[in-house]
Design a protein around this motif. Structure first.
Motif: not given
Length: 111
Positions: A83-89, A14-16, A105-109, A70-72
């Motif tokens: 509570e979550c994992l931010v993504l980066g390169a 679940d990426l948001r 909008k915050n929470g957008t998939p 957000v679903n880890f």
């Protein structure tokens, strides 16, 4: 390259999009990191740590949007619960955050 996965494997991630609403130093982390508080809209507020101190100053991160998993399950990092994992390169051992090109909008998939 990592092993090939099927679409069903990927579909459970679940990426948001969220917006950083608070940033703190994280002196107890093994590697330099910030503690981030991120607003994911209807999903609520989640906290995480991110090793992004070399490319980002705290004042540049405030209100920045980013992409996170957000679903880890929650994970203890030193004295902090992530509570979550931010993504980066990764560029030359530094992490550049992935983010939308325009405000959204915050929470957008993320698909």
């Amino acid at each position: 390259m990592k092993p090939i996965i099927n679409f069903e494997d990927f579909s459970v991630v679940d990426l948001r999009v969220g917006t950083i609403i608070a940033i703190n130093d994280f002196p107890k982390a093994r590697k330099p990191a910030y503690q981030l508080t991120i607003d994911f809209g209807d999903l609520g507020i989640k906290k995480t740590s991110a090793q992004i101190t070399t490319l980002y100053k705290k004042e540049d991160l405030m209100h920045k949007q980013l992409v996170a998993v957000v679903n880890f399950p929650k994970k203890q990092i030193a004295n902090f619960m992530s509570e979550c994992l931010v993504l980066g390169a990764v560029k030359e051992n530094d992490v550049m955050l992935l983010h939308p090109e325009q405000p959204i909008k915050n929470g957008t998939p993320v698909l």
